[in-house]
Scaffold this motif. Sequence first.
Motif, PDB file in Angstrom:
ATOM      1  N   LEU A 190       0.808  -1.221   0.000  1.00 15.95           N
ATOM      2  CA  LEU A 190       0.000   0.000   0.000  1.00 15.95           C
ATOM      3  C   LEU A 190       0.842   1.272   0.000  1.00 15.95           C
ATOM      4  O   LEU A 190       0.303   2.371   0.051  1.00 15.95           O
ATOM      5  N   GLY A 191       2.148   1.113  -0.033  1.00 18.77           N
ATOM      6  CA  GLY A 191       3.010   2.280  -0.119  1.00 18.77           C
ATOM      7  C   GLY A 191       3.267   2.986   1.195  1.00 18.77           C
ATOM      8  O   GLY A 191       3.892   4.050   1.209  1.00 18.77           O
ATOM      9  N   PHE A 192       2.812   2.402   2.316  1.00 24.42           N
ATOM     10  CA  PHE A 192       3.071   3.000   3.626  1.00 24.42           C
ATOM     11  C   PHE A 192       2.798   1.972   4.710  1.00 24.42           C
ATOM     12  O   PHE A 192       2.204   0.917   4.454  1.00 24.42           O
ATOM     13  N   THR A 193       3.211   2.306   5.920  1.00 23.67           N
ATOM     14  CA  THR A 193       2.848   1.493   7.078  1.00 23.67           C
ATOM     15  C   THR A 193       2.524   2.398   8.251  1.00 23.67           C
ATOM     16  O   THR A 193       3.102   3.490   8.387  1.00 23.67           O
ATOM     17  N   CYS A 194       1.583   1.966   9.076  1.00 28.00           N
ATOM     18  CA  CYS A 194       1.283   2.682  10.317  1.00 28.00           C
ATOM     19  C   CYS A 194       2.386   2.364  11.332  1.00 28.00           C
ATOM     20  O   CYS A 194       2.968   1.277  11.318  1.00 28.00           O
ATOM     21  N   VAL A 195       2.645   3.311  12.208  1.00 30.98           N
ATOM     22  CA  VAL A 195       3.586   3.098  13.305  1.00 30.98           C
ATOM     23  C   VAL A 195       2.833   3.379  14.598  1.00 30.98           C
ATOM     24  O   VAL A 195       2.272   4.478  14.767  1.00 30.98           O
ATOM     25  N   THR A 196       2.767   2.406  15.504  1.00 36.54           N
ATOM     26  CA  THR A 196       1.926   2.536  16.698  1.00 36.54           C
ATOM     27  C   THR A 196       2.766   2.656  17.967  1.00 36.54           C
ATOM     28  O   THR A 196       3.882   2.127  18.064  1.00 36.54           O
ATOM     29  N   ASP A 197       2.163   3.367  18.953  1.00 36.44           N
ATOM     30  CA  ASP A 197       2.826   3.510  20.255  1.00 36.44           C
ATOM     31  C   ASP A 197       2.487   2.298  21.129  1.00 36.44           C
ATOM     32  O   ASP A 197       1.717   1.419  20.710  1.00 36.44           O
ATOM     33  N   PRO A 198       3.045   2.223  22.348  1.00 40.79           N
ATOM     34  CA  PRO A 198       2.784   1.051  23.206  1.00 40.79           C
ATOM     35  C   PRO A 198       1.313   0.827  23.515  1.00 40.79           C
ATOM     36  O   PRO A 198       0.907  -0.289  23.850  1.00 40.79           O
ATOM     37  N   GLN A 199       0.466   1.861  23.418  1.00 39.33           N
ATOM     38  CA  GLN A 199      -0.969   1.712  23.665  1.00 39.33           C
ATOM     39  C   GLN A 199      -1.740   1.323  22.397  1.00 39.33           C
ATOM     40  O   GLN A 199      -2.967   1.224  22.405  1.00 39.33           O
TER      41      GLN A 199
ATOM     42  N   TYR B 120       5.036   5.717   7.992  1.00 38.86           N
ATOM     43  CA  TYR B 120       6.250   5.742   7.171  1.00 38.86           C
ATOM     44  C   TYR B 120       5.838   5.359   5.767  1.00 38.86           C
ATOM     45  O   TYR B 120       5.216   4.319   5.532  1.00 38.86           O
ATOM     46  N   THR B 121       6.179   6.225   4.788  1.00 37.96           N
ATOM     47  CA  THR B 121       5.688   6.082   3.423  1.00 37.96           C
ATOM     48  C   THR B 121       6.830   5.963   2.423  1.00 37.96           C
ATOM     49  O   THR B 121       8.009   6.141   2.761  1.00 37.96           O
ATOM     50  N   ASP B 122       6.459   5.675   1.180  1.00 37.41           N
ATOM     51  CA  ASP B 122       7.446   5.668   0.095  1.00 37.41           C
ATOM     52  C   ASP B 122       8.159   7.007   0.002  1.00 37.41           C
ATOM     53  O   ASP B 122       9.358   7.074  -0.277  1.00 37.41           O
ATOM     54  N   GLY B 123       7.412   8.077   0.224  1.00 33.67           N
ATOM     55  CA  GLY B 123       8.011   9.408   0.181  1.00 33.67           C
ATOM     56  C   GLY B 123       9.019   9.608   1.298  1.00 33.67           C
ATOM     57  O   GLY B 123      10.068  10.237   1.103  1.00 33.67           O
ATOM     58  N   ASP B 124       8.703   9.057   2.480  1.00 37.13           N
ATOM     59  CA  ASP B 124       9.657   9.141   3.595  1.00 37.13           C
ATOM     60  C   ASP B 124      10.941   8.385   3.262  1.00 37.13           C
ATOM     61  O   ASP B 124      12.048   8.806   3.643  1.00 37.13           O
TER      62      ASP B 124
ATOM     63  N   SER C 156      -3.672  16.966   0.457  1.00 36.07           N
ATOM     64  CA  SER C 156      -2.397  16.657   1.104  1.00 36.07           C
ATOM     65  C   SER C 156      -1.371  16.079   0.143  1.00 36.07           C
ATOM     66  O   SER C 156      -0.224  15.842   0.535  1.00 36.07           O
ATOM     67  N   LYS C 157      -1.804  15.839  -1.121  1.00 33.57           N
ATOM     68  CA  LYS C 157      -0.927  15.257  -2.137  1.00 33.57           C
ATOM     69  C   LYS C 157      -0.329  13.930  -1.663  1.00 33.57           C
ATOM     70  O   LYS C 157       0.888  13.694  -1.742  1.00 33.57           O
ATOM     71  N   ILE C 158      -1.205  13.068  -1.155  1.00 33.20           N
ATOM     72  CA  ILE C 158      -0.800  11.734  -0.724  1.00 33.20           C
ATOM     73  C   ILE C 158      -1.704  10.709  -1.395  1.00 33.20           C
ATOM     74  O   ILE C 158      -2.759  11.061  -1.944  1.00 33.20           O
ATOM     75  N   THR C 159      -1.307   9.456  -1.337  1.00 34.33           N
ATOM     76  CA  THR C 159      -2.086   8.405  -2.004  1.00 34.33           C
ATOM     77  C   THR C 159      -2.643   7.365  -1.037  1.00 34.33           C
ATOM     78  O   THR C 159      -3.293   6.417  -1.476  1.00 34.33           O
ATOM     79  N   ALA C 160      -2.372   7.521   0.263  1.00 35.04           N
ATOM     80  CA  ALA C 160      -2.872   6.541   1.226  1.00 35.04           C
ATOM     81  C   ALA C 160      -3.159   7.218   2.562  1.00 35.04           C
ATOM     82  O   ALA C 160      -2.578   8.268   2.880  1.00 35.04           O
ATOM     83  N   LEU C 161      -4.065   6.614   3.326  1.00 37.30           N
ATOM     84  CA  LEU C 161      -4.467   7.145   4.621  1.00 37.30           C
ATOM     85  C   LEU C 161      -4.600   6.031   5.644  1.00 37.30           C
ATOM     86  O   LEU C 161      -5.027   4.921   5.302  1.00 37.30           O
ATOM     87  N   ALA C 162      -4.255   6.344   6.876  1.00 35.17           N
ATOM     88  CA  ALA C 162      -4.541   5.425   7.975  1.00 35.17           C
ATOM     89  C   ALA C 162      -5.969   5.663   8.444  1.00 35.17           C
ATOM     90  O   ALA C 162      -6.427   6.803   8.514  1.00 35.17           O
ATOM     91  N   VAL C 163      -6.686   4.592   8.725  1.00 40.47           N
ATOM     92  CA  VAL C 163      -8.052   4.679   9.248  1.00 40.47           C
ATOM     93  C   VAL C 163      -7.995   4.319  10.730  1.00 40.47           C
ATOM     94  O   VAL C 163      -7.499   3.245  11.092  1.00 40.47           O
ATOM     95  N   VAL C 164      -8.492   5.213  11.588  1.00 43.07           N
ATOM     96  CA  VAL C 164      -8.372   5.010  13.038  1.00 43.07           C
ATOM     97  C   VAL C 164      -9.745   5.022  13.699  1.00 43.07           C
ATOM     98  O   VAL C 164     -10.702   5.599  13.179  1.00 43.07           O
ATOM     99  N   ASP C 165      -9.812   4.367  14.897  1.00 43.83           N
ATOM    100  CA  ASP C 165     -11.056   4.374  15.664  1.00 43.83           C
ATOM    101  C   ASP C 165     -11.076   5.591  16.583  1.00 43.83           C
ATOM    102  O   ASP C 165     -10.209   6.477  16.488  1.00 43.83           O
ATOM    103  N   ASP C 166     -12.046   5.637  17.491  1.00 42.99           N
ATOM    104  CA  ASP C 166     -12.183   6.783  18.387  1.00 42.99           C
ATOM    105  C   ASP C 166     -10.993   6.946  19.322  1.00 42.99           C
ATOM    106  O   ASP C 166     -10.734   8.043  19.839  1.00 42.99           O
TER     107      ASP C 166
END
Length: 329
Positions: free
Chosen positions: A237-246, A253-257, A300-310
Motif C-alpha cells: 500500500l506504499g506505507f505502514t502505520c507506526v503505533t505507540d505502546p498503547q 512511514y511512506t514511500d516518500g519518507d 495533502s498530495k498523498i495516495t494513502a491514509l490510515a483509518v483510526v477508531d475513536d
Amino acid sequence: MPHAIPPTTSLMRESALRTLQIEQEAIGHLQAKLDEHFDRACELILACKGRVVVTGMGKSGHIAGKLAATLASTGTPAFFVHPGEASHGDLGMITRSDVVIALSNSGETSEVTALLPLLKRLGVPLISMTGRAHSTLARHADAHLDSGVDREACPLDLAPTSSTTAALALGDALAVALLEARGFTAEDFALSHPGGTLGKRLLLCVKDVMHDGERLPSIPLGSPLRDALLEITRKGLGFTCVTDPQGRLAGVYTDGDLRRTLDHHYDLRDVLVDDVMTRPGKRIAPSMLAAEAVRLMEESKITALAVVDDEQRPIGALHMHDLLVSGVI
C-alpha cells in the motif's frame, strides 16, 4: 422514375442546423406559456398522497415515460401507464390518491381521451400537456401545460420533432420545480441511484473500501527501518502505520519518507523508524465518506491514509487505488 440525387454533406449540415434552430425557438417560446396552470400543476403534485401516473401514446408516450422516470428519480414517486393498456385493465393501477399527467400534442388522441370518464369517476386530478389549449384533453384537465409549437422541424411538418422537444423540456421544467420545492438534495438523489457514480460518491464510506485485519500494514515504535520496508513491501500500500505502546497511531512511514531518508544518506541498517517517520500522519475515521477521503488525499498530495477508531488506534488503511476501483473517482 428518376433516382433521387443524394444530398451533399453541406446540405445535410444545413438541414441539421435548421432543425436545431427550430427546436431552440420552440423551447424559447415555452417561457411565455408558464402561467397559473403550471403553478396549479405543481400544487396538485405536491399535495398528492399517492403517485404521479404519466400517460401518452406514440411519441408522446416516449416523452411521458421519460417524464415519469425523471420525476421518480428526483423525489416525486411516478410511473408510466400505456393508455391503450389502461383501457384493458391497467387502469386498476391508478388510485383515488394519485395524480395523472396525460401527454398528447393534439389533445385528441383517442386512447388518452377514452380515459377521461374513468378518471373523472375516480376523482383523480388530471394535468394535461398538449399543443392545443382548447382540445378535449386540455378542457377537461385541472391544469393544462401548453407545449404548443409553431411548426415541426420536419420539413413536411408531420413527424413529431419540435413538439416532442418542447414537451420534453416542459416536463423537465416541471420536475425541477418540484425537486426544488421539496428541498431534494444530492444525497436524496444518490439514494435512488446507488449504482451510479454519484451514488457511490455520496453513499460509500471509508470502512466499505479500506484494508483491515491482516491486510493492515503496521509496526510498533522502536522498530528498525528495515521492518518498515518489509511491511510496506508485504502489504503493497506504499506505507505502514507506526503505533505507540498503547496501540495508537504515532505516525506513518511512506514511500516518500523512504526517498527523503535516502536523500539524507542514512545508513539504513542503523536507523529506527521513529527517527524518519512522518508524525502524526494523516488519518481518517471509518464512518467518513469515501469522497471525503479523496478530498483529503488530493489536498495533502498523498495516495494513502490510515483509518483510526475513536481511540486513534489503526483499524484500516485506504489507498487511492481502492477509491478508483470502487468508482468513487
